[in-house]
Structure formats: C-alpha cells, structure tokens
Design a protein around this motif. Structure first.
Motif, short mmCIF file in Angstrom:
data_model
loop_
_atom_site.label_atom_id
_atom_site.label_comp_id
_atom_site.label_asym_id
_atom_site.label_seq_id
_atom_site.Cartn_x
_atom_site.Cartn_y
_atom_site.Cartn_z
N LEU A 443 0.83 -1.20 0.00
CA LEU A 443 0.00 0.00 0.00
C LEU A 443 0.87 1.26 0.00
N PRO A 444 1.41 1.64 -1.15
CA PRO A 444 2.10 2.94 -1.23
C PRO A 444 1.07 4.07 -1.30
N GLY A 445 1.47 5.23 -0.81
CA GLY A 445 0.54 6.35 -0.84
C GLY A 445 1.26 7.68 -0.69
N MET A 446 0.51 8.74 -0.92
CA MET A 446 1.03 10.09 -0.72
C MET A 446 -0.12 10.99 -0.28
N PHE A 447 0.22 12.04 0.47
CA PHE A 447 -0.82 12.96 0.92
C PHE A 447 -0.25 14.37 0.99
N VAL A 448 -1.15 15.34 0.97
CA VAL A 448 -0.76 16.74 1.09
C VAL A 448 -1.89 17.48 1.79
N GLN A 449 -1.55 18.42 2.63
CA GLN A 449 -2.55 19.27 3.25
C GLN A 449 -1.99 20.70 3.35
N ASP A 450 -2.90 21.65 3.27
CA ASP A 450 -2.55 23.06 3.35
C ASP A 450 -3.44 23.71 4.39
N GLU A 451 -2.81 24.18 5.46
CA GLU A 451 -3.54 24.87 6.52
C GLU A 451 -3.36 26.37 6.31
N ILE A 452 -4.43 27.04 5.93
CA ILE A 452 -4.38 28.44 5.55
C ILE A 452 -4.95 29.29 6.68
N THR A 453 -4.14 30.19 7.22
CA THR A 453 -4.57 31.10 8.27
C THR A 453 -4.89 32.45 7.66
N PHE A 454 -6.17 32.80 7.63
CA PHE A 454 -6.57 34.08 7.04
C PHE A 454 -6.33 35.24 8.01
N ASP A 455 -6.65 35.00 9.29
CA ASP A 455 -6.42 36.00 10.33
C ASP A 455 -6.50 35.28 11.66
N GLU A 456 -6.58 36.01 12.76
CA GLU A 456 -6.60 35.40 14.09
C GLU A 456 -7.85 34.56 14.33
N ARG A 457 -8.87 34.76 13.50
CA ARG A 457 -10.15 34.12 13.78
C ARG A 457 -10.53 33.05 12.77
N ASN A 458 -9.92 33.02 11.60
CA ASN A 458 -10.36 32.13 10.53
C ASN A 458 -9.21 31.29 10.00
N LYS A 459 -9.49 30.00 9.84
CA LYS A 459 -8.47 29.07 9.36
C LYS A 459 -9.15 28.01 8.49
N LEU A 460 -8.49 27.62 7.41
CA LEU A 460 -9.02 26.63 6.48
C LEU A 460 -7.97 25.55 6.25
N LEU A 461 -8.41 24.29 6.27
CA LEU A 461 -7.51 23.15 6.03
C LEU A 461 -8.02 22.37 4.83
#
Length: 766
Positions: A443-461
């Motif tokens: 089972l080979p695999g790969m992954f990527v994630q991007d945690e984006i901090t817009f400001d002190e109150r909002n974050k998107l993953l």
C-alpha cells in the motif's frame, strides 16, 4: 580636589553600581495541584521578555534575572489548564508566588498531533481533537487501554464474545474495524490486534489519549473511517525515576505496572516498563456452567528511548512485547481439552512484538521519518475450531512541513506492507482450498494538506490522499476543515467534511466469524467500503469569577456509506453472511460534553450522545446490531484539600441495542434493556509521592443476565450433539430443544462481571 568630596563621590558611585547590578530580581515559588500534590517539571515563563525555567521534581521553581516591571507569568504542564498571573518586580527584592494548577480534563489547551499530523495547540487545530490525560484515567483505574476508554463520550469498548471476552472499540456507533488505534502516531493496532491486541496496552504508559471522531483516512489511510484513537506514551525525559501502580480486586484480579527511567550520559533517556495482569479465579454467578469472565495471564514489556540532538531535532524509538494466555468456557475445562469436543473452551495464546519511532532528518527543512513494524502470532481454538494466524506489518512514512506566508504545508509519502496467513478460507486458493496462499498487500501512498490562516479568527484546512492498494487499486480520499474562533478563543466553531475508505479482512476483525457456532459464508468478493462524513463542532469556554471554568463541546455528525460490509445474522440462524451492502448505510447523531472545574476542588465531566446507525437496502431500513441509540458518561471528582483525599464517581449509561436471535421461538429479548455501570473511588495522596486508592466497581452489581432466561444459547450442549436438524440445516423444535436453538455465544452487549471491590497503590519517585 577635596579628599572628602572624592570619597563621597566614590561612595555614591558604588551605590549607583549596586543599584545597577540589582536592577534584576527573581521570582520563586512552588507549583501544586488542588490536592496539594507537587506538580514537577512544569514550565514557567514570561513570554513578553522571553525568559523561562522548569520546575524541579518537587514542583519548586526559581525564575532569575527578572527586570523590574509588571509581568504576566505563564505556567503550563500537560494535564493541567494553563495558568497566568500578574506579578510586579522591583528589581531588588525576590518575588514569591505559589501556584495551584487546575486539572485540564477535556478542556485541555495543549499541543496535539492527531488531527493534522503535526504539533498544534488544541484550540488552534482546525480538526476537533478530544484529549484525555493520564490523570483522567486514574479516576477509574483499569489494567488496559481497552477497559479505560469506557468513560469517554461516544467511545465504547464492545465485548464481542460471552466466552473469550475479546472486543473492539466503537466510535459514534461504528464497529471496531472502523476505528484506527495508533501508538505515538504509528498505526500499530490493526488487523489481528484490532480484536486481540488492545488488552496488551498498559494504562500506566499513557501520557494522554487523543480522539478524533470522523474519517481520518486523508492522513492515516484505511481503517480510520470512523475515527482514530492515538495513545501518546510518556516522555522518558519528564517521567519519574521510578513509578509503581498496582491494584487487586475482590474477584482475584491482580494488575501491576512498574516503570523506571534510565539516563545514559547527558543526552539519552530511556523508559523501561513492565505490565502484568493475572486472573485465575473461575466464577459462574449466572449459573450457566460457563466462566463469567475470561481467565487471563498477560505480561507486557515496553522500552522507549529519547535522544537529544542539535537544534532540538527529534529522535525517539520504542519497542513493546506482549504475551497473553486467556481462556473461557465450561467450568471444568482444562488445557488437555483444548481443541477437542468433550468440554467446551475458547483458548487463545497471543504473542506480539512492536517497534516504532520518529527521526528528524539533519536538514534545514522540517522533515520527519516515522517507522513501525510488528509481528503477531495467534494460536487459538474455539471449541474444536482452530484459528491459527500470523501477521507482519511494516510501515514507513516521510513527511515535510513547510510554512510559506499564511500557508502551513504538510506533505508525505507512505508505504505499508502486510503479510497475513491463517488456516481459514481467507488465505486458501480459490480453486483449491487445500492449497494455502498467504496474502501480501502493498500500500504505497502520498498525501498533502494546506492549513491556511486568514487571520486570528479564521483558518481553512485542505487535504487529499492517494493510495494504491495492490489488490483493489487506486483510492483517493479528500477532506476540508474550517475553523472560526472569537478573539479570546472562548468560542470555537469547526466545520469538517471528508472521505474515508476501508479494506476489510473478516477473519482478523470479527470474532464471531471464528467461534464455529455459525458457518461463515461470503456472498461475493468484498470490495472496499467508502464513506462521506460531515460534522459541525462548537466549543464554548466560560471563565467563572471564582477562578474556575466551565466548557461545552457540542458536535453534530453524519456519515454515509457505500459498499458497507454487513455481517448478516438474521437471514440464517446457522450462518453469518458477509457481503457488500446493495444500498447504503448511515451513522448520524449529536453529542455534548460538559467540563466544569472549580477552585474549591470540584470537577465534573459529563457527556451524552444520541445517534441513529442503520443500513438501507431495497427500501428496507435495518438498525445496526450491537449499537445503542443513546449513551452517557460522567466523571465527578471532589478533593478534600486538608485531608488530601479525592473522591471520584464515574459511570456510563447505555440505551437499548438490537441483538441477534436464533429463531422466531427464541425467548430472549430482541433488544437489550437500559443499563449502567457505576464506580466510586477514594484516593489518599501523601507528599512523598505515595497514593493509596480503593473503591467499588459496578456499584449496582448489574449483569446482562437480569431479566433474561439465558445469555449463551444451549450452554449444556456446546457441540450441538443433541440438536436435530431439518433438511435445510435448521434446528428443529423438539422436547429437548423447545426453542429450536443451537449453541451460540454471540448474544452479548455488556460485561458479565458484577460488583467488586478494589484496592491499590501508586508511588512515584523523582
């Protein structure tokens, strides 16, 4: 120049120099918990001027070279709520401040790793992660992680057999194979150990347990469909030189854990642990001639190493070995009857080794190599049905963490190899069942994630994973998480949506397939399951004027399954039919946790989950077996500071669940009743590191045989020697067999063990 003037000027200069050299003072004190026990190794810092120190083994600290001013002092330690206080220093006189830390419970704002596979504050994590410390589990001591998890909301250790007492862990109503259990972030507990390895993890090694509910396949791959449980073991650097935890019960159970820290030079620390459990007292209080509780003899060895490297680079590795001999069955069973058809017994020998670790590459970039390997030898018989299996798993993972502006990127490459062999049709040649063909799954695999901090109150993953299963081909699993919080972080909202998948192996995951009580039939070749999950999580913390805090953690969840593999007990009482569902399945519900901690020594953690778990095929909706619609847990504690005594009252409550019946004439109820297990404990803490604790488990003396004519079907005829069958293989109703049943131990939903007292000691030497 006047001599007196020169002398006076010299004296004034000395005073000036003295004032200059004493412009920095110090802050000292002691750190304790609410019971007055020292909290060693806590970190004390004044972040605004970047100075700090660590408390010693007795909780005492000295923060030197503090300039004159009004400073905010910050104290943190795993298992306790962060503490801040204003302290004024005048640059000459040492300041003294004794600090009392509150237990963190589930409101712990510490570093977690399970949600995003990298260190992040629990409050800052876009993925909701529940954290339970070793202190939480001490309120209801248990010999294993499997037993200890019973007081976590939405998590239920499920017994799958009335005789051998093996089990798995349910999250939000989903069976054990949907729960991935990690040790220090490594996928150690899988396959065979999903059923047989959970009891070998001693509670004494736990630093904390992190729980993620909902699919985590994007980061962790197959088996993380329902969620994951990450057991974080203790750090050798901060553990006591010697720690002992041992207790016994009135039923004759004995559990003992001993851990010692070794230091080799200045940069290498090692933790060595031994865990032992023994129960050899067969009891039959429900009078069915079968043991109420499986007899067990288990020993586990654990060794973890930490190596300090330049620039604080990580290097740690650990090894564990578990051997267990357990049996249950008729009261007169003995080893000479093993595998025969004279006296019924289920005997399981488990031998298991594990190796896992993390190494940070000596590079400017943050690159980690994580590895694990384990071998599992299973030698078991269920009556006269043998199950012999060997499993070896090797796993490697390379991750790269890079921050670019407001983007926190994590990418990884993984490879997992599984060797599996047993004596069932699972590894037999499809054309010739007499030829054995062990499986080799890559089972080979790969992954990527991007945690984006817009400001002190909002974050998107944003994240995605690609796996190539050597049997089933390509599998892609994406996810998205969004987090909003108020500026004071007392209000946090999280939205999550993602995909999960699971490749099943029935014989390693479902004990019922092995007992021999029913024939196992595969209706078709099993395809991987896939699921889509969404949940909404809201956390609110309310600081109280008295210095305490109350927290609320509410979640609504929904999971939709395609290709779900259903174990069909209903169509044929003599068989278990396995196949992919020609329809869909759903797990949905809401949960609420409440966490209250007051300065007067009172703490309360309570939670409840209401859920609906069902499958739908050809327009017919069927509730999932062994799944309650409502569950609640609580943990209430109060510390009498003057006496150094803590009282803990813990318990759980479960609603009815559907159970498998063997015929229309089966007199047992199709649903379980409401039931509850409640416990009480008193702990006396002494200042020399000694604790004495004792209490009663299962205060209500509840057992599942209440109001039920029998639990095990036909225990007097376990090999069906007296059963008459029709031409279709169905049991006939006769004078000897008035309900038309066969021997079957699968009607199980709770432990058969009634009330029992316990007494134990803990000792820590730093």
């Amino acid at each position: 120049m006047n001599t007196k003037y020169i002398i006076a000027s010299f004296i004034l200069m000395l005073y000036a120099l003295q004032g200059y050299t004493q412009s920095a003072s110090s802050i000292n004190g002691a750190i304790t918990d609410r019971a007055g026990n020292a909290v060693p190794w806590a970190t004390i810092a004044i972040p605004s001027i970047k100075i700090g120190t660590t408390a010693d083994s007795a909780g005492r600290f000295l923060l030197a070279d503090v300039p004159a001013g009004n400073w905010e002092l910050e104290v943190k330690y795993v298992g306790y709520q962060p503490y801040t206080v204003r302290i004024r220093t005048n640059g000459t006189t040492p300041a003294h401040k004794d600090i009392v830390l509150l237990d963190a419970g589930t409101s712990l704002d510490e570093v977690v790793v399970s949600g995003t596979m990298k260190e992040v504050s629990k409050l800052d994590s876009p993925v909701p992660v529940e954290v339970y410390t070793a202190k939480f589990f001490k309120s209801n001591p248990a010999p294993t992680v499997f037993d200890a998890l019973q007081n976590i909301n939405g998590v239920r250790p499920q017994l799958n057999c009335n005789i051998c007492n093996t089990g798995d862990i349910h999250i939000n109503g989903l069976e054990g194979p949907y729960t991935m259990v990690l040790i220090d972030g490594m996928p150690i507990v899988s396959g065979l150990s999903t059923v047989y390895g959970l009891s070998g993890i001693p509670q004494s090694l736990i630093e904390r347990v992190e729980v993620v509910k909902g699919p985590a396949s994007t980061l962790y791959g197959s088996e993380a469909v329902g969620g994951l449980i990450n057991v974080i073991t203790k750090n050798p650097k901060t553990t006591p030189l010697l720690a002992v935890d041992a207790f016994g019960t009135s039923w004759g159970e004995l559990s003992a854990d001993v851990a010692a820290k070794l230091k080799i030079g200045q940069k290498v620390q090692s933790l060595v642990g031994v865990s032992y459990f023994n129960y050899q007292n067969p009891l039959d209080k429900n009078n069915d001639n079968f043991t109420d509780v499986t007899l067990q003899h288990r020993i586990s060895f654990f060794n973890k190493w930490n190596v300090e490297r330049p620039e604080n680079r990580v290097f740690s590795f650990a090894a564990r070995y578990v051997y267990e001999d357990r049996w249950g069955g008729e009261m007169n069973w003995a080893p000479p009857y093993r595998g025969g058809d004279e006296v019924y017994g289920e005997s399981i020998y488990t031998s298991r080794w594990e190796l896992f670790g993390t190494y940070q590459l000596p590079a400017k970039e943050n690159i980690l190599f994580q590895f694990s390997a384990n071998g599992h030898d299973q030698n078991s018989v269920y009556g006269n049905t043998p199950f012999m299996a060997d499993q070896y798993i090797g796993f490697g993972q390379l991750t790269w963490n890079k921050v670019l502006g407001n983007h926190d990127l994590l990418s990884g490459l993984t490879y997992r190899y599984t060797y599996y062999d047993d004596n069932t049709p699972a590894t037999a040649d499809a054309a010739n069942l007499g030829i054995n063909r062990p499986t080799h799954t890559r089972l080979p695999g790969m992954f990527v994630q991007d945690e984006i901090t817009f400001d002190e109150r909002n974050k998107l993953l944003l994240g995605a994973r690609y796996d190539y299963n050597s049997i089933h081909g390509s599998i892609i699993t994406p996810r998205i998480n969004y987090k909003w919080n108020s500026l004071d972080k007392n209000n946090v909202l999280r939205l999550s949506f993602g995909n999960g998948y699971r490749v099943a192996n029935v014989f390693t995951e479902d004990h019922s397939a092995l007992t021999g009580a029913r024939e196992v039939v595969f209706e078709s070749e099993l395809d991987p399951e896939t699921s889509w999950n969404g949940n909404v999580n809201f956390v609110k913390k309310i600081p109280l004027g008295s210095g305490g805090i109350v927290g609320f953690d509410a979640t609504a969840f929904y999971t939709y399954f395609n290709n779900k593999i259903i174990a069909d007990y209903d169509t044929d009482a003599q068989k278990i039919l396995y196949g992919n569902l020609d329809g869909h399945a759903v797990s949905q519900g809401i949960s609420l946790n409440i966490d209250l901690a007051l300065m007067n020594g009172l703490k309360l953690m309570a939670g409840a989950t209401a859920m609906d778990v069902y499958s739908e095929e050809e327009g017919q909706k069927v509730q999932q077996l062994f799944t309650e619609k409502f569950t609640a847990v609580w943990n209430a504690g109060y510390t009498l500071k003057r006496l150094g005594i803590t009282i803990d009252y813990t318990g759980n409550l479960y609603g009815p669940m559907r159970l498998p019946l063997l015929s229309d004439a089966d007199p047992r109820s199709e649903k379980s009743p409401w039931w509850s297990i409640q416990n009480i404990q008193l702990t006396k803490a002494f200042r020399n590191g000694l604790e004495v604790y004792g209490g009663v488990k299962n205060l209500l003396n509840w057992t599942p045989n209440r109001g039920t004519p029998f639990i095990i079907a036909r225990p007097h005829d376990p090999f069906d020697k007296l059963v008459e069958f029709d031409g279709g293989g169905q049991a006939l109703i006769t004078a000897e067999n008035p309900y038309g049943l066969t021997f079957d131990p699968s009607y199980v939903y709770g432990p058969n063990q009634g009330a029992r007292g316990f007494l134990g000691i803990r000792y820590s030497f730093y």
